[in-house]
Write a protein that holds these residues in place. Structure first.
Motif, PDB file in Angstrom:
ATOM      1  N   ALA A   1       0.918  -0.969   0.026  1.00 31.38           N
ATOM      2  CA  ALA A   1      -0.022   0.044   0.055  1.00 31.38           C
ATOM      3  C   ALA A   1       0.956   1.314  -0.009  1.00 31.38           C
ATOM      4  O   ALA A   1       1.904   1.374   0.560  1.00 31.38           O
ATOM      5  N   GLN A   2       0.503   2.398  -0.582  1.00 34.05           N
ATOM      6  CA  GLN A   2       0.980   3.561  -0.730  1.00 34.05           C
ATOM      7  C   GLN A   2       1.004   4.238   0.539  1.00 34.05           C
ATOM      8  O   GLN A   2      -0.083   4.072   1.299  1.00 34.05           O
ATOM      9  N   THR A   3       2.052   4.856   0.741  1.00 36.32           N
ATOM     10  CA  THR A   3       2.289   5.986   2.284  1.00 36.32           C
ATOM     11  C   THR A   3       2.757   6.932   1.641  1.00 36.32           C
ATOM     12  O   THR A   3       3.498   7.288   0.619  1.00 36.32           O
ATOM     13  N   VAL A   4       2.317   8.174   2.530  1.00 39.70           N
ATOM     14  CA  VAL A   4       2.712   9.445   2.299  1.00 39.70           C
ATOM     15  C   VAL A   4       3.377   9.958   3.781  1.00 39.70           C
ATOM     16  O   VAL A   4       2.500  10.106   4.808  1.00 39.70           O
ATOM     17  N   THR A   5       4.484  10.401   3.711  1.00 38.08           N
ATOM     18  CA  THR A   5       5.125  10.916   5.155  1.00 38.08           C
ATOM     19  C   THR A   5       5.605  12.381   4.852  1.00 38.08           C
ATOM     20  O   THR A   5       6.228  12.770   3.797  1.00 38.08           O
ATOM     21  N   GLN A   6       4.912  13.089   5.883  1.00 40.05           N
ATOM     22  CA  GLN A   6       5.524  14.563   6.166  1.00 40.05           C
ATOM     23  C   GLN A   6       6.218  14.630   7.403  1.00 40.05           C
ATOM     24  O   GLN A   6       5.358  14.469   8.451  1.00 40.05           O
ATOM     25  N   SER A   7       7.402  14.681   7.452  1.00 41.53           N
ATOM     26  CA  SER A   7       8.292  14.544   8.694  1.00 41.53           C
ATOM     27  C   SER A   7       7.934  15.817   9.717  1.00 41.53           C
ATOM     28  O   SER A   7       8.748  16.128  10.857  1.00 41.53           O
ATOM     29  N   GLN A   8       7.642  17.197   9.088  1.00 42.75           N
ATOM     30  CA  GLN A   8       7.804  18.208   9.671  1.00 42.75           C
ATOM     31  C   GLN A   8       6.132  18.911  10.084  1.00 42.75           C
ATOM     32  O   GLN A   8       5.611  19.081   9.283  1.00 42.75           O
ATOM     33  N   PRO A   9       5.812  18.477  11.403  1.00 44.91           N
ATOM     34  CA  PRO A   9       4.701  19.012  11.789  1.00 44.91           C
ATOM     35  C   PRO A   9       4.350  20.538  11.835  1.00 44.91           C
ATOM     36  O   PRO A   9       3.389  20.907  11.686  1.00 44.91           O
ATOM     37  N   GLU A  10       5.603  21.195  11.915  1.00 42.85           N
ATOM     38  CA  GLU A  10       5.250  22.612  11.747  1.00 42.85           C
ATOM     39  C   GLU A  10       6.724  23.178  11.400  1.00 42.85           C
ATOM     40  O   GLU A  10       7.719  22.559  11.656  1.00 42.85           O
ATOM     41  N   MET A  11       6.544  24.313  10.536  1.00 43.87           N
ATOM     42  CA  MET A  11       7.795  25.003  10.162  1.00 43.87           C
ATOM     43  C   MET A  11       7.158  26.692   9.923  1.00 43.87           C
ATOM     44  O   MET A  11       6.274  27.031   9.955  1.00 43.87           O
ATOM     45  N   SER A  12       8.332  27.412  10.386  1.00 43.48           N
ATOM     46  CA  SER A  12       8.145  28.813  10.406  1.00 43.48           C
ATOM     47  C   SER A  12       9.192  29.458   9.539  1.00 43.48           C
ATOM     48  O   SER A  12      10.160  28.884   9.285  1.00 43.48           O
ATOM     49  N   VAL A  13       8.699  30.595   8.846  1.00 42.86           N
ATOM     50  CA  VAL A  13       9.664  31.338   7.916  1.00 42.86           C
ATOM     51  C   VAL A  13       9.373  32.724   8.229  1.00 42.86           C
ATOM     52  O   VAL A  13       8.280  33.290   8.279  1.00 42.86           O
ATOM     53  N   GLN A  14      10.378  33.704   7.897  1.00 37.69           N
ATOM     54  CA  GLN A  14      10.128  35.013   7.977  1.00 37.69           C
ATOM     55  C   GLN A  14       9.302  35.506   6.500  1.00 37.69           C
ATOM     56  O   GLN A  14       9.803  34.899   5.491  1.00 37.69           O
ATOM     57  N   GLU A  15       8.660  36.455   6.569  1.00 40.73           N
ATOM     58  CA  GLU A  15       7.848  36.905   5.465  1.00 40.73           C
ATOM     59  C   GLU A  15       8.879  37.485   4.538  1.00 40.73           C
ATOM     60  O   GLU A  15      10.086  37.952   5.024  1.00 40.73           O
ATOM     61  N   ALA A  16       8.791  36.895   3.235  1.00 44.30           N
ATOM     62  CA  ALA A  16       9.458  37.222   2.086  1.00 44.30           C
ATOM     63  C   ALA A  16      10.711  36.389   1.961  1.00 44.30           C
ATOM     64  O   ALA A  16      11.437  36.393   0.921  1.00 44.30           O
ATOM     65  N   GLU A  17      10.976  35.325   3.006  1.00 40.33           N
ATOM     66  CA  GLU A  17      11.835  34.374   2.774  1.00 40.33           C
ATOM     67  C   GLU A  17      11.366  33.193   2.092  1.00 40.33           C
ATOM     68  O   GLU A  17      10.140  33.005   1.618  1.00 40.33           O
ATOM     69  N   THR A  18      12.244  32.283   1.875  1.00 34.73           N
ATOM     70  CA  THR A  18      11.901  30.989   1.203  1.00 34.73           C
ATOM     71  C   THR A  18      11.725  29.787   2.029  1.00 34.73           C
ATOM     72  O   THR A  18      12.720  29.592   3.068  1.00 34.73           O
ATOM     73  N   VAL A  19      10.972  29.073   2.006  1.00 40.44           N
ATOM     74  CA  VAL A  19      10.701  27.849   2.941  1.00 40.44           C
ATOM     75  C   VAL A  19      10.452  26.561   2.070  1.00 40.44           C
ATOM     76  O   VAL A  19       9.836  26.705   1.051  1.00 40.44           O
ATOM     77  N   THR A  20      10.978  25.513   2.483  1.00 39.40           N
ATOM     78  CA  THR A  20      10.772  24.036   1.744  1.00 39.40           C
ATOM     79  C   THR A  20      10.009  23.391   2.855  1.00 39.40           C
ATOM     80  O   THR A  20      10.651  23.002   3.911  1.00 39.40           O
ATOM     81  N   LEU A  21       8.914  22.558   2.243  1.00 38.29           N
ATOM     82  CA  LEU A  21       8.240  21.789   3.090  1.00 38.29           C
ATOM     83  C   LEU A  21       8.435  20.148   2.259  1.00 38.29           C
ATOM     84  O   LEU A  21       8.371  19.979   1.178  1.00 38.29           O
ATOM     85  N   SER A  22       8.808  19.178   3.248  1.00 37.30           N
ATOM     86  CA  SER A  22       9.142  17.953   2.956  1.00 37.30           C
ATOM     87  C   SER A  22       8.257  17.027   2.807  1.00 37.30           C
ATOM     88  O   SER A  22       7.029  16.856   3.531  1.00 37.30           O
ATOM     89  N   CYS A  23       8.318  16.087   1.687  1.00 41.72           N
ATOM     90  CA  CYS A  23       7.277  15.059   1.619  1.00 41.72           C
ATOM     91  C   CYS A  23       7.931  13.875   1.265  1.00 41.72           C
ATOM     92  O   CYS A  23       8.671  14.034  -0.065  1.00 41.72           O
ATOM     93  N   THR A  24       7.783  12.670   1.634  1.00 44.09           N
ATOM     94  CA  THR A  24       8.432  11.516   0.974  1.00 44.09           C
ATOM     95  C   THR A  24       7.088  10.445   0.874  1.00 44.09           C
ATOM     96  O   THR A  24       6.230  10.683   1.664  1.00 44.09           O
ATOM     97  N   TYR A  25       7.194   9.554  -0.011  1.00 40.82           N
ATOM     98  CA  TYR A  25       6.040   8.628  -0.183  1.00 40.82           C
ATOM     99  C   TYR A  25       6.738   7.354  -0.752  1.00 40.82           C
ATOM    100  O   TYR A  25       8.039   7.022  -1.031  1.00 40.82           O
ATOM    101  N   ASP A  26       5.698   6.228  -0.653  1.00 40.87           N
ATOM    102  CA  ASP A  26       6.357   4.852  -0.717  1.00 40.87           C
ATOM    103  C   ASP A  26       5.506   4.457  -1.787  1.00 40.87           C
ATOM    104  O   ASP A  26       4.144   4.444  -1.439  1.00 40.87           O
ATOM    105  N   THR A  27       5.824   3.704  -2.894  1.00 39.85           N
ATOM    106  CA  THR A  27       5.008   3.038  -3.722  1.00 39.85           C
ATOM    107  C   THR A  27       5.681   2.237  -4.593  1.00 39.85           C
ATOM    108  O   THR A  27       7.135   2.375  -4.883  1.00 39.85           O
ATOM    109  N   SER A  28       5.156   1.098  -5.168  1.00 37.13           N
ATOM    110  CA  SER A  28       5.723   0.328  -6.227  1.00 37.13           C
ATOM    111  C   SER A  28       5.335   0.759  -7.572  1.00 37.13           C
ATOM    112  O   SER A  28       5.795  -0.036  -8.576  1.00 37.13           O
TER     113      SER A  28
END
Lengths: 117, 115
Positions: free
Chosen positions: B1-28
């Motif tokens: 079965a496929q799964t999706v994992t987001q390991s960051q429950p919370e992220m913060s960023v200063q206005e006008a800055e750049t932020v990256t949110l992570s996601c990994t998944y498992d599938t065949s």
């Protein structure tokens, strides 16, 4: 764009009563509709999938006699919570897809907050 | 079965800055779609960006772009020039093919924008 509405947006009912939530696709024919439940600060949990004119397919662990889903037309699906209890209090979201638009996309309603007292 | 994992429950960023949110998944599977959805305080789910697995080019939508690494099964979302209106829960979701339409959801990441 494709718009999905839900009614009511908020509902409070007493324990033991039933409540119906409507999900409508306003500008497209929804061949498939989905019902989700979302607890606070959690992800969406799929409850059931319904195709127009067919019985809904429920996910494992979802009581089909408690959460009655009807998809009687291409624009309307209803979720009826029967004999509601406080543990049924939650945020319910519907979504819809159609074979006539981009087939991969689901269009979401704004959700219904159910509170059972 | 496929799964999706987001390991960051919370992220913060200063206005006008750049932020990256992570996601990994498992599938065949080799053919699938990946999505990022935004859920602001209004609770309305909004599609931010989608990626078809067969496309090597990373999807972009204005200030939003993804880094799709198929071999690593990674699908991160980059938000450039963060704005206060970007504050929301962000969910990563997987869909195996257009015909198998069920979405598999990650747990979500709460994004906080600091003014």
């Amino acid at each position: 764009g494709a718009v999905v509405s839900q009614h009511p947006s908020r509902v409070i009912c007493k324990s033991g009563t039933s409540v119906k939530i409507e999900c409508r696709s306003l500008d497209f024919q929804a061949t498939t509709m989905f019902w989700y439940r979302q607890f606070p600060k959690q992800s969406l949990m799929l409850m059931a999938t319904s195709n127009e004119g067919s019985k809904a397919t429920y996910e494992q662990g979802v009581e089909k006699d408690k959460f009655l889903i009807n998809h009687a037309s291409l624009t309307l699906s209803t979720l009826t919570v029967t004999s509601a209890h406080p543990e049924d209090s939650s945020f319910y979201i519907c979504s819809a897809r159609t074979a006539l638009l981009a087939s991969y996309e689901q269009y979401f309603g704004p959700g219904t907050r159910l509170t059972v007292t | 079965a496929q799964t999706v994992t987001q390991s960051q429950p919370e992220m913060s960023v200063q206005e006008a800055e750049t932020v990256t949110l992570s996601c990994t998944y498992d599938t065949s599977e080799s053919d699938y779609y990946l999505f990022w959805y935004k859920q602001p305080p209004s609770r309305q789910m909004i599609l931010v960006i989608r990626q078809e697995a067969y496309k090597q080019q990373n999807a972009t939508e204005n200030r939003f772009s993804v880094n799709f690494q198929k071999a690593a099964k990674s699908f991160s979302l980059k938000i450039s020039d963060s704005q206060l209106g970007d504050a929301a829960m962000y969910f990563c979701a997987y869909q195996s093919t257009p015909d198998y339409y069920q979405l598999i959801w990650g747990a979500g990441t709460k994004l906080i924008i600091k003014p």
